[in-house]
Motif scaffolding. Structure first.
Motif, PDB file in Angstrom:
ATOM      1  N   ARG A  36      12.910  38.758  56.772  1.00 56.69           N
ATOM      2  CA  ARG A  36      12.678  38.005  55.589  1.00 56.69           C
ATOM      3  C   ARG A  36      11.338  37.237  55.575  1.00 56.69           C
ATOM      4  NH1 ARG A  36      17.915  34.690  54.533  1.00 56.69           N
ATOM      5  NH2 ARG A  36      16.822  34.633  52.592  1.00 56.69           N
ATOM      6  N   ARG A  37      10.916  36.924  54.393  1.00 55.02           N
ATOM      7  CA  ARG A  37       9.394  36.335  54.458  1.00 55.02           C
ATOM      8  C   ARG A  37       9.955  34.670  54.717  1.00 55.02           C
ATOM      9  NH1 ARG A  37       6.952  39.495  49.374  1.00 55.02           N
ATOM     10  NH2 ARG A  37       6.064  40.992  50.854  1.00 55.02           N
ATOM     11  N   LEU A  42      12.834  29.406  53.936  1.00 54.92           N
ATOM     12  CA  LEU A  42      12.776  28.204  53.408  1.00 54.92           C
ATOM     13  C   LEU A  42      13.533  27.760  52.228  1.00 54.92           C
ATOM     14  CD1 LEU A  42       8.933  27.629  54.207  1.00 54.92           C
ATOM     15  CD2 LEU A  42      10.855  26.710  55.595  1.00 54.92           C
ATOM     16  N   ALA A  43      13.394  29.001  51.023  1.00 49.26           N
ATOM     17  CA  ALA A  43      14.051  28.695  49.969  1.00 49.26           C
ATOM     18  C   ALA A  43      15.757  28.509  50.494  1.00 49.26           C
ATOM     19  CB  ALA A  43      13.998  29.625  49.051  1.00 49.26           C
ATOM     20  N   CYS A  44      16.253  28.963  51.123  1.00 45.57           N
ATOM     21  CA  CYS A  44      17.652  28.796  51.510  1.00 45.57           C
ATOM     22  C   CYS A  44      18.127  27.579  52.387  1.00 45.57           C
ATOM     23  CB  CYS A  44      18.049  30.291  52.451  1.00 45.57           C
ATOM     24  SG  CYS A  44      17.934  31.645  51.677  1.00 45.57           S
ATOM     25  N   LEU A  45      17.056  26.839  52.821  1.00 45.48           N
ATOM     26  CA  LEU A  45      17.391  25.793  53.556  1.00 45.48           C
ATOM     27  C   LEU A  45      17.583  24.511  52.644  1.00 45.48           C
ATOM     28  CD1 LEU A  45      14.485  25.716  56.217  1.00 45.48           C
ATOM     29  CD2 LEU A  45      16.827  26.582  56.484  1.00 45.48           C
ATOM     30  N   ARG A  65       8.931  23.444  45.638  1.00 48.78           N
ATOM     31  CA  ARG A  65      10.527  23.264  44.747  1.00 48.78           C
ATOM     32  C   ARG A  65      10.098  22.402  43.718  1.00 48.78           C
ATOM     33  NH1 ARG A  65      15.000  22.557  49.659  1.00 48.78           N
ATOM     34  NH2 ARG A  65      14.607  24.263  50.716  1.00 48.78           N
ATOM     35  N   LYS A  66       9.182  21.469  43.794  1.00 53.96           N
ATOM     36  CA  LYS A  66       8.844  20.363  42.817  1.00 53.96           C
ATOM     37  C   LYS A  66       8.265  21.394  41.735  1.00 53.96           C
ATOM     38  CE  LYS A  66       8.805  16.218  45.226  1.00 53.96           C
ATOM     39  NZ  LYS A  66       8.285  14.810  45.546  1.00 53.96           N
ATOM     40  N   GLY A  67       7.700  22.575  41.964  1.00 54.25           N
ATOM     41  CA  GLY A  67       6.725  23.274  41.001  1.00 54.25           C
ATOM     42  C   GLY A  67       5.132  23.105  41.258  1.00 54.25           C
ATOM     43  N   ASN A  68       4.928  22.288  42.349  1.00 52.62           N
ATOM     44  CA  ASN A  68       3.464  22.231  42.492  1.00 52.62           C
ATOM     45  C   ASN A  68       2.792  23.338  43.130  1.00 52.62           C
ATOM     46  OD1 ASN A  68       3.812  19.675  41.381  1.00 52.62           O
ATOM     47  ND2 ASN A  68       4.076  18.701  43.386  1.00 52.62           N
TER      48      ASN A  68
END
Length: 70
Positions: A36-37, A42-45, A65-68
């Motif tokens: 996996r990338r 990281l998105a799963c943490l 995650r904040k969209g920055n």
């Protein structure tokens, strides 16, 4: 050292894998290999899991995650 052996990669075809399995060889992926990338991992943490990562990686993921960041 055999230069020919270094020049060509070795691939296990499905036929070779079947023969090796029949002979009792067990295929296990190496422990250090990821399929996996990093962004997917990281998105799963959770936030708590993210907190124990090195600061640069954690900061980039929080910003994403904040969209920055993409």
């Amino acid at each position: 050292m055999n230069k020919h052996a270094e020049a060509e990669p070795f691939f296990i075809t499905e036929e070779i894998e079947d023969d090796m399995r029949a002979a009792g060889y067990v295929f296990e992926p190496p422990k250090h290999v990821s399929t996996r990338r990093l962004s997917e991992v990281l998105a799963c943490l959770s936030g708590a899991d993210l907190a124990v990562l090195p600061s640069g990686i954690a900061e980039r993921e929080r910003a994403r995650r904040k969209g920055n960041q993409p």
